[in-house]
Motif scaffolding. Structure first.
Motif, short mmCIF file in Angstrom:
data_model
loop_
_atom_site.label_atom_id
_atom_site.label_comp_id
_atom_site.label_asym_id
_atom_site.label_seq_id
_atom_site.Cartn_x
_atom_site.Cartn_y
_atom_site.Cartn_z
N VAL A 104 11.86 51.89 64.42
CA VAL A 104 12.84 52.15 65.56
C VAL A 104 14.32 52.11 65.34
O VAL A 104 15.06 52.94 65.71
CB VAL A 104 12.53 51.07 66.66
CG1 VAL A 104 13.44 51.16 67.89
CG2 VAL A 104 10.84 51.53 67.14
N GLY B 235 16.83 55.26 65.15
CA GLY B 235 17.76 55.24 66.57
C GLY B 235 16.99 55.60 67.91
O GLY B 235 17.64 55.96 68.76
N SER B 236 15.72 55.20 67.99
CA SER B 236 14.83 55.53 69.09
C SER B 236 15.35 54.34 70.04
O SER B 236 15.64 53.34 69.81
CB SER B 236 13.46 55.39 69.00
OG SER B 236 12.51 55.30 69.86
N HIS B 237 15.13 54.82 71.43
CA HIS B 237 15.43 53.94 72.52
C HIS B 237 14.09 53.88 73.21
O HIS B 237 14.08 53.60 74.57
CB HIS B 237 16.54 54.41 73.34
CG HIS B 237 17.91 54.14 72.58
ND1 HIS B 237 18.52 54.91 71.91
CD2 HIS B 237 18.70 53.03 73.13
CE1 HIS B 237 19.51 54.47 71.70
NE2 HIS B 237 19.71 53.37 72.33
N THR B 238 12.88 54.14 72.54
CA THR B 238 11.52 54.26 73.32
C THR B 238 10.92 52.80 73.04
O THR B 238 10.68 52.38 71.88
CB THR B 238 10.82 55.35 72.76
OG1 THR B 238 11.27 56.44 72.76
CG2 THR B 238 9.48 55.30 73.40
N ASP C 130 20.58 47.10 74.71
CA ASP C 130 21.88 47.32 74.08
C ASP C 130 21.85 47.65 72.68
O ASP C 130 22.54 46.69 71.94
CB ASP C 130 22.73 46.03 74.45
CG ASP C 130 22.94 45.82 75.88
OD1 ASP C 130 23.18 46.98 76.71
OD2 ASP C 130 23.03 44.74 76.37
N ASP C 131 21.03 48.43 72.07
CA ASP C 131 20.79 48.68 70.85
C ASP C 131 20.17 47.86 69.96
O ASP C 131 20.22 47.73 68.71
CB ASP C 131 22.18 49.25 70.34
CG ASP C 131 22.72 50.52 70.92
OD1 ASP C 131 21.56 51.44 71.38
OD2 ASP C 131 23.80 51.00 71.05
N VAL D 161 17.09 45.54 68.74
CA VAL D 161 15.45 45.84 68.62
C VAL D 161 14.94 44.42 68.78
O VAL D 161 15.20 43.63 67.84
CB VAL D 161 15.14 46.57 67.64
CG1 VAL D 161 13.56 47.02 67.60
CG2 VAL D 161 15.76 48.08 67.67
N THR E 299 11.07 46.27 72.32
CA THR E 299 11.94 46.26 73.30
C THR E 299 13.30 46.49 72.90
O THR E 299 13.74 45.90 71.79
CB THR E 299 12.04 44.83 74.06
OG1 THR E 299 10.73 44.59 74.48
CG2 THR E 299 13.04 45.13 75.43
N ILE E 300 14.23 47.32 73.55
CA ILE E 300 15.60 47.92 73.13
C ILE E 300 16.19 47.67 73.98
O ILE E 300 16.39 48.09 75.12
CB ILE E 300 15.44 49.49 72.64
CG1 ILE E 300 14.70 49.70 71.52
CG2 ILE E 300 17.02 49.56 72.16
CD1 ILE E 300 13.12 50.37 71.88
#
Length: 249
Positions: A168, A172-175, A194-195, A197, A191-192
């Protein structure tokens, strides 16, 4: 500890190989068995060194700009040609040095920064990285011979948590992800916010993209190897496939 149990199992398996088997194939195209064991030994040597420096308050920066293929192969080749006995002795010596550093750090310095291929990380994550590498390579050694390692639930959880979190971050995933894994049974959430992880065990964020499969297959697919069935929605599969492609570059 997961690192110690996994490495002891690998060394035990290698001790049962006939000398003629050390030139046999692995799942790594560039390495036969001897070459792959050289890599495991050189990685262990580096892990022991970076942990030792971390305990002294120094963060190594030897892997900056590394290439996942050429740098790793060059480090392994520095150990030179090895007989099976020499390879096993070198591996055992490097692992013993890591064990000694871990014994010193246990309960005190896990937050100290050390180094792994992704960069400077807390020592516990650095160990997780090298465990992931060793865990996958154990399969690389055994699968071509029709064998599979024994499954240790703690090792599987550490490897799966670390690898999916790394995938992740690296892509750079936000999934958000919800992994339902088997052999052993694990549920891992990503869980992501505010960038940042966050990886959790036993729960996952609501409406997260789902991945399902055996731990072995999910780890293989995420690390760019041919894998058994892994099911999930497109967004979740895209994360692990993108990371697998990064490792293949």
């Amino acid at each position: 500890m997961a690192w110690g149990s996994q490495r002891a199992r690998v060394r035990g398996w290698l001790s049962g190989l006939a000398d003629s088997d050390w030139s046999g194939p692995t799942r790594c195209e560039s390495w036969d068995t001897t070459g792959l064991v050289r890599h495991l030994a050189s990685a262990s040597q580096f892990l022991g060194y970076t942990l030792h420096q971390a305990a002294s308050g120094e963060v190594t920066r030897l892997l900056q700009g590394m290439d996942t293929r050429t740098t790793v192969e060059a480090a392994a080749s520095m150990l030179g040609d090895m007989t099976p006995v020499a390879a096993q002795e070198t591996l055992a010596s490097a692992d013993a040095a890591v064990d000694a550093e871990l014994a010193k750090m246990r309960g005190t310095d896990w937050g100290a920064f050390a180094e792994a291929p992704p960069g400077q990380l807390p020592a516990h994550l650095v160990v997780s990285h090298f465990l992931f590498d060793s865990w996958v390579h154990e399969y690389d050694l055994m699968v071509p011979r029709g064998e599979h390692p024994a499954i240790d639930p703690l090792e599987a959880e550490v490897v799966a948590r670390y690898l999916i979190g790394l995938a992740v971050v690296a892509t750079g995933s936000h999934t958000p992800l919800d992994l339902h894994l088997s052999h052993p049974e694990l549920r891992i959430g990503i869980t992501i916010v505010d960038d940042m992880v966050e990886v959790t065990s036993g729960q996952a964020p609501k409406a997260a993209s789902v991945l399902e499969g055996r731990v072995e297959d999910v780890v293989d697919r995420t690390s760019g190897r041919v894998a058994g069935p892994v099911r999930g929605d497109e967004r979740a599969l895209a994360v692990i496939d993108a990371f697998g492609q990064l490792l293949a570059v």
